[in-house]
Design a protein around this motif. Structure first.
Motif, PDB file in Angstrom:
ATOM      1  N   UNK A  14       8.120 -17.319 -14.956  1.00  0.00           N
ATOM      2  CA  UNK A  14       8.985 -17.349 -13.795  1.00  0.00           C
ATOM      3  C   UNK A  14       8.629 -18.512 -12.873  1.00  0.00           C
ATOM      4  N   UNK A  15       7.324 -18.734 -12.599  1.00  0.00           N
ATOM      5  CA  UNK A  15       6.905 -19.878 -11.826  1.00  0.00           C
ATOM      6  C   UNK A  15       6.963 -19.740 -10.317  1.00  0.00           C
ATOM      7  N   UNK A  16       7.660 -18.761  -9.781  1.00  0.00           N
ATOM      8  CA  UNK A  16       7.776 -18.577  -8.341  1.00  0.00           C
ATOM      9  C   UNK A  16       6.578 -17.804  -7.795  1.00  0.00           C
ATOM     10  N   UNK A  17       6.417 -17.877  -6.470  1.00  0.00           N
ATOM     11  CA  UNK A  17       5.428 -17.051  -5.765  1.00  0.00           C
ATOM     12  C   UNK A  17       6.194 -16.058  -4.914  1.00  0.00           C
ATOM     13  N   UNK A  18       5.686 -14.834  -4.870  1.00  0.00           N
ATOM     14  CA  UNK A  18       6.350 -13.763  -4.152  1.00  0.00           C
ATOM     15  C   UNK A  18       5.494 -13.216  -3.019  1.00  0.00           C
ATOM     16  N   UNK A  19       6.170 -12.726  -1.992  1.00  0.00           N
ATOM     17  CA  UNK A  19       5.574 -11.911  -0.942  1.00  0.00           C
ATOM     18  C   UNK A  19       5.946 -10.475  -1.298  1.00  0.00           C
ATOM     19  N   UNK A  20       4.965  -9.598  -1.415  1.00  0.00           N
ATOM     20  CA  UNK A  20       5.209  -8.211  -1.806  1.00  0.00           C
ATOM     21  C   UNK A  20       4.791  -7.305  -0.658  1.00  0.00           C
ATOM     22  N   UNK A  21       5.690  -6.409  -0.267  1.00  0.00           N
ATOM     23  CA  UNK A  21       5.411  -5.466   0.812  1.00  0.00           C
ATOM     24  C   UNK A  21       5.828  -4.070   0.388  1.00  0.00           C
ATOM     25  N   UNK A  22       5.124  -3.085   0.927  1.00  0.00           N
ATOM     26  CA  UNK A  22       5.479  -1.685   0.709  1.00  0.00           C
ATOM     27  C   UNK A  22       5.745  -1.059   2.071  1.00  0.00           C
ATOM     28  N   UNK A  23       6.911  -0.444   2.219  1.00  0.00           N
ATOM     29  CA  UNK A  23       7.229   0.275   3.448  1.00  0.00           C
ATOM     30  C   UNK A  23       6.534   1.621   3.371  1.00  0.00           C
ATOM     31  N   UNK A  24       5.390   1.722   4.042  1.00  0.00           N
ATOM     32  CA  UNK A  24       4.576   2.926   3.953  1.00  0.00           C
ATOM     33  C   UNK A  24       5.245   4.120   4.632  1.00  0.00           C
ATOM     34  N   UNK A  25       6.240   3.883   5.459  1.00  0.00           N
ATOM     35  CA  UNK A  25       6.999   4.969   6.056  1.00  0.00           C
ATOM     36  C   UNK A  25       7.981   5.585   5.084  1.00  0.00           C
ATOM     37  N   UNK A  26       8.277   4.858   4.013  1.00  0.00           N
ATOM     38  CA  UNK A  26       9.226   5.328   2.995  1.00  0.00           C
ATOM     39  C   UNK A  26       8.492   5.809   1.745  1.00  0.00           C
ATOM     40  N   UNK A  27       7.349   5.198   1.445  1.00  0.00           N
ATOM     41  CA  UNK A  27       6.582   5.508   0.232  1.00  0.00           C
ATOM     42  C   UNK A  27       6.257   7.004   0.154  1.00  0.00           C
TER      43      UNK A  27
END
Length: 77
Positions: free
Chosen positions: A1-14
């Motif tokens: 893929x070659x891209x860089x990602x920002x990964x977040x988890x909405x802990x209020x929804x998890x």
């Protein structure tokens, strides 16, 4: 893929299902409260991390492209 990602988890929804850890054990961990969090907030694009986001039963995982902020998941409609 070659891209860089920002990964977040909405802990209020998890809900702590652990599906993300099953799909991408190198990308996610559950804490003592069974809340998911990314192992690294910024990561190389990977199929397992995307599969984890897509497989989250409550869509608590958001992935954006680093730099542009363009949504990878969930996709903008």
């Amino acid at each position: 893929m070659g891209d860089r990602w920002q990964v977040e988890v909405d802990r209020g929804v998890c809900i702590g299902s652990g599906m993300c850890v099953n799909h991408a054990p190198e990308g996610f961990r559950l804490d003592s409260a069974r809340q998911s969090h990314p192992v690294a907030a910024q990561t190389d694009a990977s199929e397992p991390v995307l599969a984890a986001a897509e497989g989250c039963p409550v869509e608590a995982i958001m992935i954006t492209l680093l730099g542009s902020g363009e949504a990878v998941f969930p996709p903008e409609e």
